[in-house]
Design a protein around this motif. Sequence first.
Motif, PDB file in Angstrom:
ATOM      1  N   VAL A   1     -34.906  15.184  67.405  1.00 17.88           N
ATOM      2  CA  VAL A   1     -35.116  16.546  66.970  1.00 17.88           C
ATOM      3  C   VAL A   1     -35.380  17.393  68.226  1.00 17.88           C
ATOM      4  O   VAL A   1     -35.408  16.788  69.314  1.00 17.88           O
ATOM      5  N   LEU A   2     -35.820  18.715  67.919  1.00 23.86           N
ATOM      6  CA  LEU A   2     -35.835  19.503  69.130  1.00 23.86           C
ATOM      7  C   LEU A   2     -37.126  19.212  69.615  1.00 23.86           C
ATOM      8  O   LEU A   2     -38.021  18.716  69.114  1.00 23.86           O
TER       9      LEU A   2
ATOM     10  N   MET B   1     -28.135  20.305  63.961  1.00 30.41           N
ATOM     11  CA  MET B   1     -28.046  21.820  64.234  1.00 30.41           C
ATOM     12  C   MET B   1     -26.633  22.137  64.961  1.00 30.41           C
ATOM     13  O   MET B   1     -26.016  21.259  65.707  1.00 30.41           O
TER      14      MET B   1
ATOM     15  N   ILE C   1     -36.941  28.163  62.129  1.00 25.45           N
ATOM     16  CA  ILE C   1     -37.785  27.501  62.805  1.00 25.45           C
ATOM     17  C   ILE C   1     -39.067  27.392  61.847  1.00 25.45           C
ATOM     18  O   ILE C   1     -40.086  28.198  62.035  1.00 25.45           O
TER      19      ILE C   1
ATOM     20  N   PHE D   1     -40.832  21.543  62.608  1.00 25.78           N
ATOM     21  CA  PHE D   1     -39.444  21.458  63.122  1.00 25.78           C
ATOM     22  C   PHE D   1     -39.178  20.059  63.786  1.00 25.78           C
ATOM     23  O   PHE D   1     -38.083  19.896  64.222  1.00 25.78           O
ATOM     24  N   GLN D   2     -40.195  19.540  64.051  1.00 24.14           N
ATOM     25  CA  GLN D   2     -39.977  18.284  64.690  1.00 24.14           C
ATOM     26  C   GLN D   2     -40.112  16.937  63.813  1.00 24.14           C
ATOM     27  O   GLN D   2     -40.117  15.863  64.138  1.00 24.14           O
TER      28      GLN D   2
ATOM     29  N   TYR E   1     -32.929  20.206  62.162  1.00 20.51           N
ATOM     30  CA  TYR E   1     -33.783  20.199  63.323  1.00 20.51           C
ATOM     31  C   TYR E   1     -33.079  18.901  64.367  1.00 20.51           C
ATOM     32  O   TYR E   1     -34.018  19.000  65.187  1.00 20.51           O
TER      33      TYR E   1
ATOM     34  N   GLN F   1     -31.786  32.650  65.656  1.00 19.58           N
ATOM     35  CA  GLN F   1     -32.240  31.857  64.519  1.00 19.58           C
ATOM     36  C   GLN F   1     -32.222  32.841  63.456  1.00 19.58           C
ATOM     37  O   GLN F   1     -32.395  34.100  63.562  1.00 19.58           O
TER      38      GLN F   1
ATOM     39  N   ALA G   1     -29.877  29.102  64.758  1.00 25.35           N
ATOM     40  CA  ALA G   1     -30.494  28.015  64.102  1.00 25.35           C
ATOM     41  C   ALA G   1     -30.858  28.479  62.845  1.00 25.35           C
ATOM     42  O   ALA G   1     -31.268  29.663  62.360  1.00 25.35           O
TER      43      ALA G   1
ATOM     44  N   GLY H   1     -37.820  24.475  70.314  1.00 26.78           N
ATOM     45  CA  GLY H   1     -38.110  25.498  69.325  1.00 26.78           C
ATOM     46  C   GLY H   1     -38.983  26.649  69.746  1.00 26.78           C
ATOM     47  O   GLY H   1     -38.660  27.820  69.154  1.00 26.78           O
TER      48      GLY H   1
END
Length: 322
Positions: free
Chosen positions: A272-273, A243, A252, A256-257, A264, A147, A249, A278
């Motif tokens: 999303v993640l 992503m 975060i 992030f959701q 994301y 990240q 990445a 995450g």
Amino acid sequence: MSATFIDLFSGAGLFSAGMIRAGFKPLLAVELAGDAAASYRRNVSDCIVNASVTDLTKIPRADVIIAGPPCQGFSTLGRRDPTDERNELSLSVLSWVKAAKPQVVVIENVPPFIASTHWQKLKRSLEALNFNVAVWELEAADFGTPQRRKRAFTVASKRAPCVAPRGRGRHVPAGDVLFDPARPLRTDDPMHIWPEPKGIAAERMPLIPLRGDRRDIIASAPELCPPSWFKIGCNATDAWGRMDADEPANTIRCTFQNPSKGRYLHPRQDRVLSLREGARLQDVPDDWVFEGRPYPVARQIGNGVPIKLAAAVARRISAHLT
């Protein structure tokens, strides 16, 4: 004997976890948010106290103090409000320094913190206590975190100024932890969850290719786009971004959701993640389970110092003390 540390504004304990990896022993951690304190107790140590750092009066002696005061008033992602009352909390570290008498103090925050009047006051106060103050601006990806995340560490030492650690060469792509064949994501993992896309979100996600973003939605389905997107143009291109598994990445964040908050979207799936994904991008082991509902958990993850970066800082402090 292991050197000891106190963790102020500890959150869920990611910075503490890095310190422990480097051989330090936690004496006390202080965190105001109850869910984050519960996560610290579950995954790191039972030395956590759920309270404000300004409320405690019994302060033990420790070799090191680490602190991550709130960054909202300094971050360029927020309002960057110099009058935000949370900014004053960075100065509350000083009373702990006077009581605990550490050899090293490490204060972690966003890079703009270093340009603030609060940091100038903090630096002068630490120097008045005979500390040598150094600033390290470190990129998490340089230390093996999958990240990109720049953080500023104010490192005050009773000895000579402490020199920053050096990063490694190769950056780790996000796909190395999202698709690690040695660690397949478990369907029964309570952290491997995400908000199911519905309505217009479910219509938008399949239209975004690898490395794509909301501009692809504008081009292929303008009827799914609000008027504000056309006004913004090429700005905020990470919004509704997918992503890239072959690169680290983006940072975060606590949100992030939420696909509108950054890049994301999962590299291969139209979602999303997950919370677990995450957490992996923050170097969190899979045996950690965070306490709380999904958004508070995402906040705990996004507020943390990546554990590999924290460990690199801790190893450098350990070498400095020996």
